[in-house]
Design a protein around this motif. Sequence first.
Motif, short mmCIF file in Angstrom:
data_model
loop_
_atom_site.label_atom_id
_atom_site.label_comp_id
_atom_site.label_asym_id
_atom_site.label_seq_id
_atom_site.Cartn_x
_atom_site.Cartn_y
_atom_site.Cartn_z
N GLU A 117 12.47 11.37 -12.08
CA GLU A 117 11.71 10.50 -11.17
C GLU A 117 12.15 9.05 -11.31
N GLU A 118 12.48 8.63 -12.53
CA GLU A 118 12.94 7.26 -12.72
C GLU A 118 14.33 7.08 -12.11
N LEU A 119 15.19 8.08 -12.26
CA LEU A 119 16.51 8.00 -11.64
C LEU A 119 16.39 7.85 -10.13
N LEU A 120 15.52 8.64 -9.52
CA LEU A 120 15.30 8.53 -8.08
C LEU A 120 14.82 7.13 -7.70
N ALA A 121 13.86 6.62 -8.46
CA ALA A 121 13.31 5.30 -8.16
C ALA A 121 14.38 4.22 -8.26
N ARG A 122 15.24 4.32 -9.25
CA ARG A 122 16.30 3.32 -9.42
C ARG A 122 17.34 3.41 -8.30
N VAL A 123 17.67 4.63 -7.89
CA VAL A 123 18.62 4.79 -6.78
C VAL A 123 18.02 4.21 -5.50
N ARG A 124 16.74 4.50 -5.24
CA ARG A 124 16.09 3.95 -4.05
C ARG A 124 16.08 2.43 -4.09
N ALA A 125 15.85 1.86 -5.28
CA ALA A 125 15.82 0.41 -5.41
C ALA A 125 17.20 -0.19 -5.11
N LEU A 126 18.26 0.50 -5.52
CA LEU A 126 19.61 -0.02 -5.30
C LEU A 126 19.98 -0.08 -3.83
N VAL A 127 19.45 0.84 -3.05
CA VAL A 127 19.85 0.90 -1.64
C VAL A 127 18.77 0.40 -0.70
N ARG A 128 17.72 -0.19 -1.29
CA ARG A 128 16.60 -0.63 -0.44
C ARG A 128 17.08 -1.65 0.57
N ARG A 129 16.73 -1.42 1.82
CA ARG A 129 17.15 -2.29 2.91
C ARG A 129 16.12 -3.38 3.17
N PRO A 130 16.49 -4.41 3.94
CA PRO A 130 15.50 -5.40 4.34
C PRO A 130 14.30 -4.75 4.98
N LYS A 131 13.13 -5.39 4.87
CA LYS A 131 11.87 -4.75 5.30
C LYS A 131 11.88 -4.32 6.74
N GLU A 132 12.60 -5.04 7.58
CA GLU A 132 12.56 -4.67 8.99
C GLU A 132 13.24 -3.33 9.26
N THR A 133 14.06 -2.84 8.28
CA THR A 133 14.73 -1.57 8.49
C THR A 133 14.15 -0.47 7.61
N GLN A 134 13.04 -0.77 6.90
CA GLN A 134 12.50 0.19 5.96
C GLN A 134 11.40 1.06 6.54
N SER A 135 11.04 0.86 7.77
CA SER A 135 9.94 1.62 8.34
C SER A 135 10.17 3.11 8.18
N SER A 136 9.10 3.82 7.85
CA SER A 136 9.22 5.26 7.68
C SER A 136 9.27 5.98 9.02
N GLU A 137 8.97 5.28 10.11
CA GLU A 137 9.00 5.89 11.43
C GLU A 137 10.17 5.38 12.25
N LEU A 138 10.93 6.31 12.80
CA LEU A 138 11.99 5.99 13.74
C LEU A 138 11.56 6.48 15.11
N ARG A 139 11.76 5.66 16.14
CA ARG A 139 11.33 6.02 17.49
C ARG A 139 12.46 5.84 18.48
N VAL A 140 12.64 6.83 19.32
CA VAL A 140 13.53 6.74 20.47
C VAL A 140 12.79 7.36 21.65
N ASN A 141 12.34 6.51 22.57
CA ASN A 141 11.52 6.97 23.70
C ASN A 141 10.29 7.71 23.18
N ASP A 142 10.14 8.97 23.55
CA ASP A 142 8.95 9.72 23.13
C ASP A 142 9.19 10.56 21.87
N LEU A 143 10.33 10.33 21.22
CA LEU A 143 10.67 11.06 20.00
C LEU A 143 10.35 10.20 18.78
#
Length: 227
Positions: A117-143
């Motif tokens: 779990e710590e390895l995962l957390a550290r990997v996520r921290a290394l690749v964390r993007r600016p907040k505007e690109t971190q949204s958990s929701e992606l939208r394209v039209n009605d998808l």
Amino acid sequence: MPRQDIIALYIMRILVIEDEHKIANSIKRGFEQETWATDVAYDGEEGYDLASTEDYDVIVLDLMLPKMPGIEICKKLRKAGNHTPILMLTARGAVGDRVEGLDSGADDYLVKPFAFEELLARVRALVRRPKETQSSELRVNDLVLNTNTFEVKKNGKNIELSRKEFAILEYLMRNSGKVVSKENIIAHVWNYEADILPNTVEVFIGYLRDKLGNDLIHTVRGFGYRI
């Protein structure tokens, strides 16, 4: 599907350079549970060859390796202008060892044994993007695709996707409006050793069109796909 209590930042490709096969293969399985395409090298020379010729989002690098030590790999990559985030692993936890690893160009350091779990957390921290690109929701039209819950909805209705279908759709949606080649899809969704042909991508695009409709993913002949 991957566990839903861990947030996937985005579809990733990771290189693990680790000579202890049990550890390397365990890390690979864990990363692939997160839908991250993962390549493994079991010695320094093979690891450096992959790291210097392939495109990765993160490199997990053991310090003590046969043929070429992790410190040398790190220094050579940085000298060549390769700025891929590097997480160094080692059984040596002395301050001097950590400093040496970080001074060689590593971005983070994790001492064995470690909790996955710590390895995962550290990997996520290394690749964390600016907040505007971190949204958990992606939208394209009605998808709508949610990288937190791994749900896909179209017109408010749930769409069941396989792991690879989800990964391809996420990659296309993160590049919405851009033409994405089959080769790029393969590189970001499958690992290096996977024997994947371009027509395999066509098959999965067909599956997605069957589930999402034919009006969403467009073929740009000779170049790839655009959503």
